[in-house]
Scaffold this motif. Structure first.
Motif, PDB file in Angstrom:
ATOM      1  N   GLN A 101       0.800  -1.219   0.000  1.00  0.00           N
ATOM      2  CA  GLN A 101       0.000   0.000   0.000  1.00  0.00           C
ATOM      3  C   GLN A 101       0.838   1.277   0.000  1.00  0.00           C
ATOM      4  O   GLN A 101       0.388   2.326  -0.440  1.00  0.00           O
ATOM      5  CB  GLN A 101      -0.930   0.013   1.223  1.00  0.00           C
ATOM      6  CG  GLN A 101      -1.924  -1.138   1.257  1.00  0.00           C
ATOM      7  CD  GLN A 101      -2.936  -1.046   0.141  1.00  0.00           C
ATOM      8  OE1 GLN A 101      -3.671  -0.069   0.024  1.00  0.00           O
ATOM      9  NE2 GLN A 101      -2.982  -2.069  -0.711  1.00  0.00           N
ATOM     10  N   SER A 143      -4.080  12.340   3.377  1.00  0.00           N
ATOM     11  CA  SER A 143      -4.741  11.309   2.576  1.00  0.00           C
ATOM     12  C   SER A 143      -3.712  10.678   1.658  1.00  0.00           C
ATOM     13  O   SER A 143      -2.843  11.370   1.115  1.00  0.00           O
ATOM     14  CB  SER A 143      -5.876  11.906   1.745  1.00  0.00           C
ATOM     15  OG  SER A 143      -6.849  12.503   2.574  1.00  0.00           O
ATOM     16  N   ILE A 167      -2.831   7.832  -1.600  1.00  0.00           N
ATOM     17  CA  ILE A 167      -3.295   7.069  -2.760  1.00  0.00           C
ATOM     18  C   ILE A 167      -2.615   5.701  -2.695  1.00  0.00           C
ATOM     19  O   ILE A 167      -1.422   5.576  -3.008  1.00  0.00           O
ATOM     20  CB  ILE A 167      -2.969   7.775  -4.084  1.00  0.00           C
ATOM     21  CG1 ILE A 167      -3.546   9.201  -4.099  1.00  0.00           C
ATOM     22  CG2 ILE A 167      -3.492   6.960  -5.259  1.00  0.00           C
ATOM     23  CD1 ILE A 167      -5.061   9.281  -4.008  1.00  0.00           C
ATOM     24  N   PRO A 168      -3.336   4.664  -2.260  1.00  0.00           N
ATOM     25  CA  PRO A 168      -2.693   3.362  -2.034  1.00  0.00           C
ATOM     26  C   PRO A 168      -2.015   2.817  -3.288  1.00  0.00           C
ATOM     27  O   PRO A 168      -2.552   2.908  -4.392  1.00  0.00           O
ATOM     28  CB  PRO A 168      -3.874   2.465  -1.621  1.00  0.00           C
ATOM     29  CG  PRO A 168      -4.920   3.399  -1.122  1.00  0.00           C
ATOM     30  CD  PRO A 168      -4.774   4.648  -1.931  1.00  0.00           C
ATOM     31  N   SER A 173       0.430   3.892  -4.966  1.00  0.00           N
ATOM     32  CA  SER A 173       0.998   4.847  -5.925  1.00  0.00           C
ATOM     33  C   SER A 173       2.516   4.928  -5.844  1.00  0.00           C
ATOM     34  O   SER A 173       3.152   5.500  -6.739  1.00  0.00           O
ATOM     35  CB  SER A 173       0.377   6.233  -5.731  1.00  0.00           C
ATOM     36  OG  SER A 173       0.530   6.680  -4.399  1.00  0.00           O
ATOM     37  N   ASP A 186      -6.365  10.067  -9.103  1.00  0.00           N
ATOM     38  CA  ASP A 186      -7.706   9.521  -8.911  1.00  0.00           C
ATOM     39  C   ASP A 186      -8.070   9.636  -7.429  1.00  0.00           C
ATOM     40  O   ASP A 186      -7.802   8.733  -6.632  1.00  0.00           O
ATOM     41  CB  ASP A 186      -7.761   8.066  -9.369  1.00  0.00           C
ATOM     42  CG  ASP A 186      -9.161   7.467  -9.258  1.00  0.00           C
ATOM     43  OD1 ASP A 186     -10.088   8.186  -8.815  1.00  0.00           O
ATOM     44  OD2 ASP A 186      -9.321   6.278  -9.589  1.00  0.00           O
ATOM     45  N   GLU A 187      -8.687  10.752  -7.064  1.00  0.00           N
ATOM     46  CA  GLU A 187      -8.975  11.032  -5.663  1.00  0.00           C
ATOM     47  C   GLU A 187     -10.018  10.082  -5.078  1.00  0.00           C
ATOM     48  O   GLU A 187     -10.128   9.974  -3.853  1.00  0.00           O
ATOM     49  CB  GLU A 187      -9.428  12.484  -5.510  1.00  0.00           C
ATOM     50  CG  GLU A 187      -8.358  13.489  -5.930  1.00  0.00           C
ATOM     51  CD  GLU A 187      -8.773  14.928  -5.670  1.00  0.00           C
ATOM     52  OE1 GLU A 187      -9.732  15.143  -4.883  1.00  0.00           O
ATOM     53  OE2 GLU A 187      -8.139  15.834  -6.235  1.00  0.00           O
ATOM     54  N   SER A 188     -10.749   9.376  -5.927  1.00  0.00           N
ATOM     55  CA  SER A 188     -11.761   8.444  -5.412  1.00  0.00           C
ATOM     56  C   SER A 188     -11.120   7.271  -4.671  1.00  0.00           C
ATOM     57  O   SER A 188     -11.779   6.587  -3.890  1.00  0.00           O
ATOM     58  CB  SER A 188     -12.624   7.912  -6.560  1.00  0.00           C
ATOM     59  OG  SER A 188     -11.871   7.064  -7.422  1.00  0.00           O
ATOM     60  N   THR A 189      -9.818   7.040  -4.897  1.00  0.00           N
ATOM     61  CA  THR A 189      -9.135   5.931  -4.229  1.00  0.00           C
ATOM     62  C   THR A 189      -8.449   6.363  -2.936  1.00  0.00           C
ATOM     63  O   THR A 189      -7.873   5.521  -2.236  1.00  0.00           O
ATOM     64  CB  THR A 189      -8.076   5.321  -5.161  1.00  0.00           C
ATOM     65  OG1 THR A 189      -7.019   6.269  -5.393  1.00  0.00           O
ATOM     66  CG2 THR A 189      -8.688   4.906  -6.498  1.00  0.00           C
ATOM     67  N   ALA A 190      -8.484   7.652  -2.602  1.00  0.00           N
ATOM     68  CA  ALA A 190      -7.730   8.180  -1.460  1.00  0.00           C
ATOM     69  C   ALA A 190      -8.212   7.593  -0.138  1.00  0.00           C
ATOM     70  O   ALA A 190      -9.405   7.359   0.070  1.00  0.00           O
ATOM     71  CB  ALA A 190      -7.824   9.695  -1.428  1.00  0.00           C
ATOM     72  N   VAL A 191      -7.259   7.374   0.769  1.00  0.00           N
ATOM     73  CA  VAL A 191      -7.539   6.891   2.117  1.00  0.00           C
ATOM     74  C   VAL A 191      -7.128   7.970   3.106  1.00  0.00           C
ATOM     75  O   VAL A 191      -5.973   8.420   3.097  1.00  0.00           O
ATOM     76  CB  VAL A 191      -6.773   5.594   2.414  1.00  0.00           C
ATOM     77  CG1 VAL A 191      -6.982   5.159   3.862  1.00  0.00           C
ATOM     78  CG2 VAL A 191      -7.190   4.484   1.455  1.00  0.00           C
TER      79      VAL A 191
END
Length: 277
Positions: free
Chosen positions: A16, A136, A138-139, A141, A169-174
């Motif tokens: 990750q 945040s 981005i796993p 990356s 792709d901010e939709s994948t951010a944790v």
């Protein structure tokens, strides 16, 4: 056998690019360190402020103690091996009601190292959540090498150059939610950022950027390292740094000035302009 991390955690970090949360100390201990930090801000405003936030561990004993925290060094040994040096540190403080943010970026982009296989612990000295502007990630990356960055020098962007990675792709951010006394760790190439602090409290993070194995060298600027565990670097071009004997002792202050100048020369290498931090 690993000293602190489980094998599953080690695998997760490599897959990750980060681990969070990790319990480092009791919340009361983190609050005490925060109080010492804010006292240092009051007593030495010219030495610790928004434009002088790098390498405070070289002049304040309580921050140096964190750099040598045995849990952090055990994690470093689990991930990097027995011989480890620390490059520097940064205080990331977002005051309430400000627009300060950190754009999507990769730490290693302008650090000028021969390898980017290193990690940064980010220690929460206050609550770090979505409202206060937590980090945040981005796993995964970190597996794609360094991406092109645009230097924006945007006023509210607290990165040196206001550097930005495009097409994230901010939709994948944790979001990394941390209580005081907890920390996260992240790889030098992972894409990450943070939003403004919308709360009524300060968000205070202390980043030890970064722990590296002794085979990594600086190829831009001078090789200046703080030995933290195992064998010391002994190559001819390395300058070994010293721990502070007391808060703000004269040698420590002089040493920090030299390190900060070197930081600036490295991080702004080739930049079109240079800010005060």
């Amino acid at each position: 056998m690993p000293k602190f991390l489980s094998q599953a955690q080690i695998n997760e970090y490599h897959d990750q690019g980060f681990l969070s949360p990790i319990d480092l100390m009791a919340e009361a201990d983190a609050i005490e360190i925060r109080e010492r930090l804010e006292e240092a801000e009051r007593l030495h405003p010219e030495h610790i402020n928004a434009e002088n936030r790098n390498n405070a561990h070289l002049v304040f004993v309580f921050l140096d103690d964190l750099a040598f925290h045995p849990t952090i060094l055990d994690i470093a040994e689990d991930l990097l091996g027995p011989d480890i040096s620390l490059w520097g540190s940064v205080l990331f403080i977002k005051d309430p009601g400000t627009n300060h943010f950190v754009s999507w970026h990769q730490d290693a982009t302008y650090m000028g190292m021969t390898s980017n296989n290193f990690f940064t612990p980010w220690i929460a000295l206050s609550e770090s959540n979505r409202e206060t502007g937590c980090m945040s990630m981005i796993p995964g990356s970190h597996k794609n090498n360094i991406k092109p960055h645009d230097d924006t020098f945007a006023e509210d962007n607290i990165l040196t150059r206001g550097q930005v990675v495009k097409d994230v792709d901010e939709s994948t951010a944790v979001d990394l939610l941390l209580k005081p006394g907890q920390m996260s760790i992240h790889h030098g190439e992972i894409v990450h950022g943070s939003q403004p602090n919308l709360s009524n409290e300060r968000r205070i993070g202390y980043a030890l950027q970064s722990y590296m194995s002794n085979d990594i060298q600086q190829h831009i600027g001078k090789n200046m390292w703080l030995p933290v565990r195992g064998k010391m670097r002994d190559d001819a071009n390395t300058i070994l740094l010293n721990r502070p004997a007391t808060n703000m002792d004269a040698h420590a202050v002089s040493q920090r000035q030299l390190v900060d100048q070197n930081f600036g020369d490295i991080l702004y290498h080739g930049a079109s302009q240079r800010r005060k931090y």
